[in-house]
Design a protein around this motif. Structure first.
Motif, PDB file in Angstrom:
ATOM      1  N   THR A  13     -12.111  41.308  31.576  1.00 58.78           N
ATOM      2  CA  THR A  13     -11.194  41.410  30.439  1.00 58.78           C
ATOM      3  C   THR A  13     -11.529  40.413  29.335  1.00 58.78           C
ATOM      4  O   THR A  13     -10.822  40.361  28.332  1.00 58.78           O
ATOM      5  CB  THR A  13      -9.744  41.175  30.909  1.00 58.78           C
ATOM      6  OG1 THR A  13      -9.649  39.854  31.474  1.00 58.78           O
ATOM      7  CG2 THR A  13      -9.342  42.219  31.936  1.00 58.78           C
ATOM      8  N   HIS A  14     -12.590  39.636  29.512  1.00 56.64           N
ATOM      9  CA  HIS A  14     -12.980  38.650  28.503  1.00 56.64           C
ATOM     10  C   HIS A  14     -13.429  39.380  27.235  1.00 56.64           C
ATOM     11  O   HIS A  14     -14.194  40.347  27.300  1.00 56.64           O
ATOM     12  CB  HIS A  14     -14.116  37.777  29.041  1.00 56.64           C
ATOM     13  CG  HIS A  14     -14.369  36.560  28.222  1.00 56.64           C
ATOM     14  ND1 HIS A  14     -15.154  36.595  27.103  1.00 56.64           N
ATOM     15  CD2 HIS A  14     -13.939  35.292  28.358  1.00 56.64           C
ATOM     16  CE1 HIS A  14     -15.206  35.386  26.578  1.00 56.64           C
ATOM     17  NE2 HIS A  14     -14.477  34.566  27.333  1.00 56.64           N
ATOM     18  N   PRO A  15     -13.005  38.934  26.062  1.00 55.79           N
ATOM     19  CA  PRO A  15     -13.337  39.667  24.827  1.00 55.79           C
ATOM     20  C   PRO A  15     -14.819  39.628  24.456  1.00 55.79           C
ATOM     21  O   PRO A  15     -15.302  40.508  23.756  1.00 55.79           O
ATOM     22  CB  PRO A  15     -12.489  38.978  23.759  1.00 55.79           C
ATOM     23  CG  PRO A  15     -12.080  37.684  24.338  1.00 55.79           C
ATOM     24  CD  PRO A  15     -12.090  37.826  25.821  1.00 55.79           C
ATOM     25  N   ASP A  16     -15.571  38.658  24.940  1.00 53.62           N
ATOM     26  CA  ASP A  16     -16.976  38.533  24.563  1.00 53.62           C
ATOM     27  C   ASP A  16     -17.941  39.069  25.629  1.00 53.62           C
ATOM     28  O   ASP A  16     -19.146  38.833  25.547  1.00 53.62           O
ATOM     29  CB  ASP A  16     -17.321  37.063  24.296  1.00 53.62           C
ATOM     30  CG  ASP A  16     -16.604  36.519  23.088  1.00 53.62           C
ATOM     31  OD1 ASP A  16     -16.288  37.330  22.192  1.00 53.62           O
ATOM     32  OD2 ASP A  16     -16.351  35.308  23.042  1.00 53.62           O
ATOM     33  N   GLU A  19     -20.941  41.266  24.338  1.00 54.95           N
ATOM     34  CA  GLU A  19     -21.982  40.492  23.655  1.00 54.95           C
ATOM     35  C   GLU A  19     -22.811  39.678  24.646  1.00 54.95           C
ATOM     36  O   GLU A  19     -24.030  39.592  24.524  1.00 54.95           O
ATOM     37  CB  GLU A  19     -21.357  39.550  22.626  1.00 54.95           C
ATOM     38  CG  GLU A  19     -22.409  38.744  21.885  1.00 54.95           C
ATOM     39  CD  GLU A  19     -21.827  37.550  21.146  1.00 54.95           C
ATOM     40  OE1 GLU A  19     -22.638  36.731  20.700  1.00 54.95           O
ATOM     41  OE2 GLU A  19     -20.607  37.451  21.028  1.00 54.95           O
ATOM     42  N   MET A  20     -22.157  39.101  25.657  1.00 50.99           N
ATOM     43  CA  MET A  20     -22.887  38.323  26.655  1.00 50.99           C
ATOM     44  C   MET A  20     -23.845  39.212  27.444  1.00 50.99           C
ATOM     45  O   MET A  20     -24.981  38.819  27.704  1.00 50.99           O
ATOM     46  CB  MET A  20     -21.909  37.625  27.606  1.00 50.99           C
ATOM     47  CG  MET A  20     -21.163  36.484  26.948  1.00 50.99           C
ATOM     48  SD  MET A  20     -20.172  35.489  28.077  1.00 50.99           S
ATOM     49  CE  MET A  20     -18.982  36.653  28.704  1.00 50.99           C
ATOM     50  N   ARG A  21     -23.417  40.404  27.801  1.00 53.10           N
ATOM     51  CA  ARG A  21     -24.303  41.319  28.522  1.00 53.10           C
ATOM     52  C   ARG A  21     -25.465  41.768  27.657  1.00 53.10           C
ATOM     53  O   ARG A  21     -26.600  41.874  28.122  1.00 53.10           O
ATOM     54  CB  ARG A  21     -23.505  42.535  29.001  1.00 53.10           C
ATOM     55  CG  ARG A  21     -22.652  42.233  30.198  1.00 53.10           C
ATOM     56  CD  ARG A  21     -22.002  43.475  30.725  1.00 53.10           C
ATOM     57  NE  ARG A  21     -21.189  43.136  31.873  1.00 53.10           N
ATOM     58  CZ  ARG A  21     -20.175  43.835  32.292  1.00 53.10           C
ATOM     59  NH1 ARG A  21     -19.823  44.945  31.658  1.00 53.10           N
ATOM     60  NH2 ARG A  21     -19.487  43.471  33.346  1.00 53.10           N
ATOM     61  N   ARG A 146     -31.111  29.841  25.911  1.00 50.48           N
ATOM     62  CA  ARG A 146     -30.859  28.776  24.915  1.00 50.48           C
ATOM     63  C   ARG A 146     -31.489  29.112  23.576  1.00 50.48           C
ATOM     64  O   ARG A 146     -30.954  28.798  22.538  1.00 50.48           O
ATOM     65  CB  ARG A 146     -31.404  27.458  25.412  1.00 50.48           C
ATOM     66  CG  ARG A 146     -30.536  26.855  26.485  1.00 50.48           C
ATOM     67  CD  ARG A 146     -31.006  25.470  26.799  1.00 50.48           C
ATOM     68  NE  ARG A 146     -30.180  24.912  27.845  1.00 50.48           N
ATOM     69  CZ  ARG A 146     -30.499  23.865  28.549  1.00 50.48           C
ATOM     70  NH1 ARG A 146     -31.643  23.243  28.319  1.00 50.48           N
ATOM     71  NH2 ARG A 146     -29.691  23.411  29.484  1.00 50.48           N
ATOM     72  N   ARG A 147     -32.679  29.718  23.586  1.00 48.47           N
ATOM     73  CA  ARG A 147     -33.358  30.038  22.346  1.00 48.47           C
ATOM     74  C   ARG A 147     -32.659  31.141  21.574  1.00 48.47           C
ATOM     75  O   ARG A 147     -32.711  31.194  20.375  1.00 48.47           O
ATOM     76  CB  ARG A 147     -34.802  30.468  22.624  1.00 48.47           C
ATOM     77  CG  ARG A 147     -35.712  29.295  22.780  1.00 48.47           C
ATOM     78  CD  ARG A 147     -37.127  29.783  22.925  1.00 48.47           C
ATOM     79  NE  ARG A 147     -37.552  29.355  24.253  1.00 48.47           N
ATOM     80  CZ  ARG A 147     -38.239  30.079  25.093  1.00 48.47           C
ATOM     81  NH1 ARG A 147     -38.590  31.284  24.776  1.00 48.47           N
ATOM     82  NH2 ARG A 147     -38.566  29.622  26.273  1.00 48.47           N
ATOM     83  N   ARG A 148     -32.024  32.064  22.262  1.00 44.14           N
ATOM     84  CA  ARG A 148     -31.434  33.216  21.599  1.00 44.14           C
ATOM     85  C   ARG A 148     -29.994  32.981  21.156  1.00 44.14           C
ATOM     86  O   ARG A 148     -29.415  33.813  20.514  1.00 44.14           O
ATOM     87  CB  ARG A 148     -31.496  34.419  22.532  1.00 44.14           C
ATOM     88  CG  ARG A 148     -32.893  34.986  22.614  1.00 44.14           C
ATOM     89  CD  ARG A 148     -32.932  36.104  23.593  1.00 44.14           C
ATOM     90  NE  ARG A 148     -34.146  36.867  23.607  1.00 44.14           N
ATOM     91  CZ  ARG A 148     -35.317  36.456  24.007  1.00 44.14           C
ATOM     92  NH1 ARG A 148     -35.461  35.214  24.382  1.00 44.14           N
ATOM     93  NH2 ARG A 148     -36.358  37.253  24.025  1.00 44.14           N
ATOM     94  N   ILE A 149     -29.411  31.871  21.561  1.00 46.16           N
ATOM     95  CA  ILE A 149     -28.015  31.615  21.195  1.00 46.16           C
ATOM     96  C   ILE A 149     -27.875  31.273  19.739  1.00 46.16           C
ATOM     97  O   ILE A 149     -28.623  30.833  19.021  1.00 46.16           O
ATOM     98  CB  ILE A 149     -27.410  30.501  22.083  1.00 46.16           C
ATOM     99  CG1 ILE A 149     -27.291  31.006  23.488  1.00 46.16           C
ATOM    100  CG2 ILE A 149     -26.077  30.059  21.548  1.00 46.16           C
ATOM    101  CD1 ILE A 149     -26.723  30.047  24.467  1.00 46.16           C
TER     102      ILE A 149
END
Length: 149
Positions: A13-16, A19-21, A146-149
């Motif tokens: 149920t997390h809103p992000d 995007e994380m996937r 880390r590079r893509r964040i």
């Protein structure tokens, strides 16, 4: 009064989460991830046939069976890392554990501890390579993130 209890929530149920996937999928589809996965498959296949390449199949039947089982398992893990990286990346620790076992297996698996120099070197080199690939796959996941964040 506010409720400050720390209860584990459902991450679905997390809103992000979408995007994380998506970020995780982009990171795992890069050429570095595929190269490491291919090397894992090759290391597993070599391990499965190594008793016949190094010519110790007649000297230690126990080590032949151990190499065959672990070689197939490592090759299957590499193949699964290629096909479904998001689901299988958590198993890189198992591959590292298999590599450590490979290093100590000539003294554990052989009956009477009769491992020859060729057996020991083969197991140590393939075990070290397996550990290195496991750590590379895990570190690549963290550094790529880390590079893509």
């Amino acid at each position: 009064m506010a409720d400050v209890s720390h209860q584990a929530g459902d991450l679905r149920t997390h809103p992000d989460i979408a995007e994380m996937r998506a970020r995780y999928a982009r990171m795992m589809d890069g050429p570095q991830g595929v190269a490491v996965d291919g090397l894992v498959v090759l290391a597993g296949l070599y391990l499965a046939i190594s008793p016949y390449v190094v010519h110790f199949s007649a000297a230690s039947h126990e080590l032949v069976i151990c190499n065959l089982i672990l070689g197939i398992a490592i090759a299957a893990l590499g193949l699964c890392l290629t096909l479904a990286p998001a689901r299988m990346m958590g198993l890189t620790w198992a591959m590292a554990a298999m590599g450590v076992f490979l290093v100590i297996s000539p003294w554990i698996v052989t009956v009477g501890h009769t491992a020859t120099r060729g057996m020991i070197w083969n197991q140590v080199i393939v075990g070290g390579l397996t550990c290195l690939l496991a750590f590379t796959a895990g570190a690549g996941m963290v550094m790529g993130n880390r590079r893509r964040i």
